[in-house]
Write an enzyme that holds these catalytic residues in place. Structure first.
Site, PDB file in Angstrom:
ATOM      1  N   SER A 110      18.048 -27.140 -32.414  1.00  0.00           N
ATOM      2  CA  SER A 110      17.729 -27.952 -31.254  1.00  0.00           C
ATOM      3  C   SER A 110      18.933 -28.827 -30.872  1.00  0.00           C
ATOM      4  O   SER A 110      20.003 -28.302 -30.587  1.00  0.00           O
ATOM      5  CB  SER A 110      16.476 -28.793 -31.531  1.00  0.00           C
ATOM      6  OG  SER A 110      16.031 -29.445 -30.369  1.00  0.00           O
ATOM      7  N   GLU A 209      17.743 -20.195 -27.196  1.00  0.00           N
ATOM      8  CA  GLU A 209      16.327 -20.569 -27.291  1.00  0.00           C
ATOM      9  C   GLU A 209      16.119 -21.861 -26.521  1.00  0.00           C
ATOM     10  O   GLU A 209      17.069 -22.586 -26.224  1.00  0.00           O
ATOM     11  CB  GLU A 209      15.905 -20.725 -28.752  1.00  0.00           C
ATOM     12  CG  GLU A 209      16.587 -21.852 -29.517  1.00  0.00           C
ATOM     13  CD  GLU A 209      15.931 -23.216 -29.362  1.00  0.00           C
ATOM     14  OE1 GLU A 209      14.715 -23.287 -29.109  1.00  0.00           O
ATOM     15  OE2 GLU A 209      16.648 -24.220 -29.479  1.00  0.00           O
ATOM     16  N   HIS A 280      11.862 -23.439 -31.428  1.00  0.00           N
ATOM     17  CA  HIS A 280      11.007 -24.615 -31.568  1.00  0.00           C
ATOM     18  C   HIS A 280       9.566 -24.309 -31.953  1.00  0.00           C
ATOM     19  O   HIS A 280       8.732 -25.208 -31.971  1.00  0.00           O
ATOM     20  CB  HIS A 280      11.022 -25.413 -30.267  1.00  0.00           C
ATOM     21  CG  HIS A 280      12.257 -26.242 -30.071  1.00  0.00           C
ATOM     22  ND1 HIS A 280      13.459 -25.692 -29.666  1.00  0.00           N
ATOM     23  CD2 HIS A 280      12.475 -27.564 -30.235  1.00  0.00           C
ATOM     24  CE1 HIS A 280      14.359 -26.653 -29.580  1.00  0.00           C
ATOM     25  NE2 HIS A 280      13.800 -27.795 -29.916  1.00  0.00           N
TER      26      HIS A 280
END
Length: 309
Positions: A110, A209, A280
């Site tokens: 992330s 992502e 995630h």
């Protein structure tokens, strides 16, 4: 060749750093207990537990923790606390010379994409896109826990990546390429574009992502990667999970997330696939960024194989 840190077995001391958002106490305690169940000794940096607005301590404190843990010979590996926001604020404060001299497993995803990119490009360090402490204290799947535990002991085991039971990768554009894995969170990579820390990606297999973005926002970022020439430099693109990205189901006159991903993959014409179990979601595997791999995409199958070096 990008250097990967040494495996971590029982008795290893794993440093916990907080480059981004502050701690959530319940999941923090659960994550520590999980590490201890693996025989590891967690060592928390001073910024863990601090709060400075939406950050876990000031930039100086958070960067100092990372520098100190890389330089400390008693710390065997480094795990990030969580994502959120703040990692990119540290890039000018890191001691890249010292980090390069003391390569260690560095794990996160992330917001940590900013650190993955900088550590590889400035230090030649291969890093791990994988669960963080707070994820290990949440409702992760058995696959996620198994991947994390196995990855600690064999960080870049050669062979096809392990998929969860019943999980299938989907082909978008056929072809076979060899290259180092790179990438991570789309928003972070987009924000770094045009800065000294922007992703180079030359000859790489680009992994992407995202979470919580609408289809038009994904379109905007993918077009930015194209217009900035990142796509011309990479050899292939593989998409991971797109959690809470909308719309998923067709609506009148709307492009779905899958429509957008498929459009750009075919527009670029490079080998492409989607469905990697990284991102995630509760299913989040262990992906060694900066390490060589082979991507094979046929009309009805996809394989991503980590190469021996």
């Amino acid at each position: 060749m990008n250097t990967l840190g040494q495996p971590l077995g029982p008795g290893a001391r794993i440093g916990i750093v907080a480059p981004s958002a502050p701690v959530e106490k319940a999941r923090f305690e659960e994550g520590l207990a999980y590490l201890q169940s693996l025989g590891l000794e967690p060592v928390c940096a001073p910024s863990v537990g601090q709060e400075y607005g939406y950050l876990s301590g000031t930039d100086e404190v958070r960067a100092r923790d990372i520098n100190r843990f890389f330089a400390d010979p008693s710390i065997d590996g480094i795990l990030c606390l969580r994502g959120g926001y703040g990692a990119a604020r540290l890039l000018e404060l890191l001691d890249y010379e010292t980090i390069a001299a003391w390569p260690k497993l560095f794990i996160g995803f992330s917001d940590i994409t900013a650190l993955h990119t900088a550590l590889r490009q400035r230090c030649g360090l291969a890093t791990i896109h994988g669960p963080m402490l707070m994820n290990l204290g949440g409702a992760a799947t058995p696959y996620t826990f198994a991947q994390f535990a196995a990855g600690l002991t064999e960080p870049a085991l050669p062979g096809p990546i392990t998929l969860p039971p019943g999980w299938v990768l989907e082909p978008l554009v056929e072809g076979t390429v060899h290259g180092n894995l790179t990438g991570g969170n789309m928003m972070l990579l987009a924000n770094l574009t045009g800065t000294p820390n922007g992703l180079d990606g030359t000859g790489d297999i680009l992994f992407l992502e995202e979470i919580g973005e609408e289809a038009y926002s994904l379109d905007r970022m993918l077009r930015q990667f194209e217009q900035s020439s990142l796509i011309s430099r990479v050899q292939a693109v593989v998409f991971g999970e797109f959690v809470h990205c909308t719309p998923v189901e067709p609506e009148a006159g709307e492009f779905t997330v899958r429509d957008v991903l498929t459009y750009y993959a075919r527009r670029w014409g490079k080998p492409a696939a989607c469905g990697l179990p990284y991102g995630h979601g509760k299913t989040n595997g262990w992906l060694p960024l900066g390490r060589p791999a082979t991507l094979r995409v046929t009309a009805d199958s996809v394989s991503l194989i980590l190469e021996d070096i």
